[in-house]
Design a protein around this motif. Sequence first.
Motif, PDB file in Angstrom:
ATOM      1  N   ILE A 117       1.390  42.374  64.377  1.00 18.47           N
ATOM      2  CA  ILE A 117       2.536  42.630  65.250  1.00 18.47           C
ATOM      3  C   ILE A 117       2.567  44.110  65.603  1.00 18.47           C
ATOM      4  O   ILE A 117       1.973  44.946  64.910  1.00 18.47           O
ATOM      5  N   SER A 118       3.259  44.435  66.674  1.00 20.91           N
ATOM      6  CA  SER A 118       3.322  45.831  67.119  1.00 20.91           C
ATOM      7  C   SER A 118       4.508  46.017  68.042  1.00 20.91           C
ATOM      8  O   SER A 118       5.154  45.048  68.456  1.00 20.91           O
ATOM      9  N   CYS A 119       4.795  47.262  68.378  1.00 27.87           N
ATOM     10  CA  CYS A 119       5.846  47.552  69.349  1.00 27.87           C
ATOM     11  C   CYS A 119       5.640  48.927  69.935  1.00 27.87           C
ATOM     12  O   CYS A 119       4.979  49.781  69.341  1.00 27.87           O
ATOM     13  N   SER A 120       6.180  49.133  71.119  1.00 28.49           N
ATOM     14  CA  SER A 120       6.299  50.465  71.694  1.00 28.49           C
ATOM     15  C   SER A 120       7.651  51.033  71.296  1.00 28.49           C
ATOM     16  O   SER A 120       8.597  50.286  71.070  1.00 28.49           O
ATOM     17  N   VAL A 121       7.734  52.349  71.220  1.00 30.93           N
ATOM     18  CA  VAL A 121       9.002  52.977  70.849  1.00 30.93           C
ATOM     19  C   VAL A 121       9.917  52.999  72.074  1.00 30.93           C
ATOM     20  O   VAL A 121       9.574  53.587  73.102  1.00 30.93           O
ATOM     21  N   PRO A 122      11.080  52.353  72.015  1.00 30.15           N
ATOM     22  CA  PRO A 122      11.997  52.333  73.165  1.00 30.15           C
ATOM     23  C   PRO A 122      12.646  53.698  73.366  1.00 30.15           C
ATOM     24  O   PRO A 122      12.823  54.458  72.407  1.00 30.15           O
ATOM     25  N   SER A 123      13.017  53.983  74.596  1.00 29.22           N
ATOM     26  CA  SER A 123      13.616  55.281  74.903  1.00 29.22           C
ATOM     27  C   SER A 123      15.137  55.264  74.866  1.00 29.22           C
ATOM     28  O   SER A 123      15.768  56.315  74.826  1.00 29.22           O
ATOM     29  N   GLY A 124      15.736  54.071  74.897  1.00 32.01           N
ATOM     30  CA  GLY A 124      17.186  54.003  74.923  1.00 32.01           C
ATOM     31  C   GLY A 124      17.712  52.707  74.354  1.00 32.01           C
ATOM     32  O   GLY A 124      16.950  51.871  73.856  1.00 32.01           O
ATOM     33  N   ALA A 125      19.042  52.540  74.406  1.00 30.09           N
ATOM     34  CA  ALA A 125      19.759  51.369  73.883  1.00 30.09           C
ATOM     35  C   ALA A 125      19.558  51.255  72.374  1.00 30.09           C
ATOM     36  O   ALA A 125      19.391  52.257  71.684  1.00 30.09           O
ATOM     37  N   TYR A 179      17.478  48.374  70.911  1.00 28.80           N
ATOM     38  CA  TYR A 179      16.641  47.190  70.746  1.00 28.80           C
ATOM     39  C   TYR A 179      15.169  47.583  70.692  1.00 28.80           C
ATOM     40  O   TYR A 179      14.761  48.612  71.225  1.00 28.80           O
ATOM     41  N   VAL A 180      14.382  46.713  70.064  1.00 30.19           N
ATOM     42  CA  VAL A 180      12.927  46.848  70.064  1.00 30.19           C
ATOM     43  C   VAL A 180      12.335  45.497  70.426  1.00 30.19           C
ATOM     44  O   VAL A 180      12.757  44.464  69.903  1.00 30.19           O
ATOM     45  N   MET A 181      11.369  45.503  71.331  1.00 36.97           N
ATOM     46  CA  MET A 181      10.633  44.283  71.668  1.00 36.97           C
ATOM     47  C   MET A 181       9.352  44.267  70.830  1.00 36.97           C
ATOM     48  O   MET A 181       8.455  45.089  71.024  1.00 36.97           O
ATOM     49  N   MET A 182       9.273  43.344  69.880  1.00 40.51           N
ATOM     50  CA  MET A 182       8.133  43.257  68.971  1.00 40.51           C
ATOM     51  C   MET A 182       7.086  42.307  69.551  1.00 40.51           C
ATOM     52  O   MET A 182       7.374  41.148  69.854  1.00 40.51           O
ATOM     53  N   ASN A 183       5.874  42.794  69.697  1.00 39.76           N
ATOM     54  CA  ASN A 183       4.786  42.025  70.290  1.00 39.76           C
ATOM     55  C   ASN A 183       4.180  41.089  69.243  1.00 39.76           C
ATOM     56  O   ASN A 183       3.681  41.531  68.210  1.00 39.76           O
ATOM     57  N   ILE A 184       4.218  39.769  69.532  1.00 41.89           N
ATOM     58  CA  ILE A 184       3.694  38.774  68.592  1.00 41.89           C
ATOM     59  C   ILE A 184       2.493  38.036  69.181  1.00 41.89           C
ATOM     60  O   ILE A 184       2.060  37.012  68.635  1.00 41.89           O
ATOM     61  N   SER A 185       1.922  38.542  70.279  1.00 48.39           N
ATOM     62  CA  SER A 185       0.847  37.823  70.962  1.00 48.39           C
ATOM     63  C   SER A 185      -0.366  37.604  70.065  1.00 48.39           C
ATOM     64  O   SER A 185      -1.062  36.584  70.187  1.00 48.39           O
ATOM     65  N   ALA A 186      -0.625  38.547  69.143  1.00 48.21           N
ATOM     66  CA  ALA A 186      -1.815  38.444  68.291  1.00 48.21           C
ATOM     67  C   ALA A 186      -1.714  37.344  67.241  1.00 48.21           C
ATOM     68  O   ALA A 186      -2.730  36.946  66.657  1.00 48.21           O
ATOM     69  N   ALA A 221       9.676  37.134  78.617  1.00 46.30           N
ATOM     70  CA  ALA A 221       8.581  37.836  77.941  1.00 46.30           C
ATOM     71  C   ALA A 221       8.232  37.083  76.659  1.00 46.30           C
ATOM     72  O   ALA A 221       8.655  37.457  75.556  1.00 46.30           O
ATOM     73  N   ASP A 222       7.445  36.009  76.799  1.00 47.68           N
ATOM     74  CA  ASP A 222       7.193  35.100  75.681  1.00 47.68           C
ATOM     75  C   ASP A 222       6.259  35.674  74.626  1.00 47.68           C
ATOM     76  O   ASP A 222       6.117  35.094  73.541  1.00 47.68           O
ATOM     77  N   ASP A 223       5.623  36.807  74.907  1.00 41.33           N
ATOM     78  CA  ASP A 223       4.761  37.448  73.905  1.00 41.33           C
ATOM     79  C   ASP A 223       5.556  38.330  72.950  1.00 41.33           C
ATOM     80  O   ASP A 223       4.970  38.975  72.072  1.00 41.33           O
ATOM     81  N   TYR A 224       6.871  38.356  73.110  1.00 37.21           N
ATOM     82  CA  TYR A 224       7.705  39.267  72.340  1.00 37.21           C
ATOM     83  C   TYR A 224       8.908  38.548  71.723  1.00 37.21           C
ATOM     84  O   TYR A 224       9.310  37.478  72.169  1.00 37.21           O
TER      85      TYR A 224
END
Length: 262
Positions: free
Chosen positions: A178-186, A188-195, A232-235
């Motif tokens: 799993i992975s994520c990009s660092v959000p700039s605001g708000a 929330y974090v969108m965690m990538n589960i595609s792998a 965004a079904d990968d997240y």
Amino acid sequence: MSDGIPVFVETDETFKATAGSIKAAITAKTKALILNTPSNPCGAVYTEQELKEITDVILEAGIFVISDEIYDELIYEGRHTSIASFGPEIKDATIIVNGMSKTYAMTGWRIGYTASTGELAKIMGSYQSHAASNPNSIAQYASIEALNGPQDNIARMKEAFNKRRMMLCGLINDIDGISCSVPSGAFYVMMNISAIKGKAYDGITINNSLEFSEALLKNTLTAVVPGVAFGADDYVRMGYATSEENIVAGMERIKEFVGSLK
């Protein structure tokens, strides 16, 4: 409510639409663009240059922009820029949406507000008065105090959110699969589960964000929001408007869950 047909603009992993992608989605029937920055669910923040380019598209098309800026005080790098600030033309075409629930942690009070031209405000007020009940007087007076009173708590709250933001992103990116990009605001974090799509837990294969969220909740009592709800079904979406202890505990469960997938 007015028989409008929503048109969705797909984005890349930055979760931000471009001026070009917005322009390509506009037709002769388009009435308005809904713009959300900082963004829910992903915390993306549009730069000043990106907003200027979108402004040109809006003015060329002659449509309105509904600018959801409710997370405007929760930006961790730089400062918030409203699309309405780029001149009188775009200001007249903008309806700003904001509220008390995020900046002042007044979610239960249910107070929101808009800023627009007087003509648009009158039309919205006429519709709203016939479509829904109005907020109670206590909530309205509390909102006045929040807006006009000391603002020190905002900085302290943003500092706490920023610490949790970096903690959560670090914990996610330390887990294989799993992975994520660092959000700039708000918050929330969108965690990538595609792998990990196609892997199984206890004999049940996980093919999408909904199945991941259901399996995680059922087996670890840890709740996330399926990304398919946002297109965004990968997240999956995670929030850090909670304690550091809860973040650590939740991520320990997620790490164990992901590690057990086969």
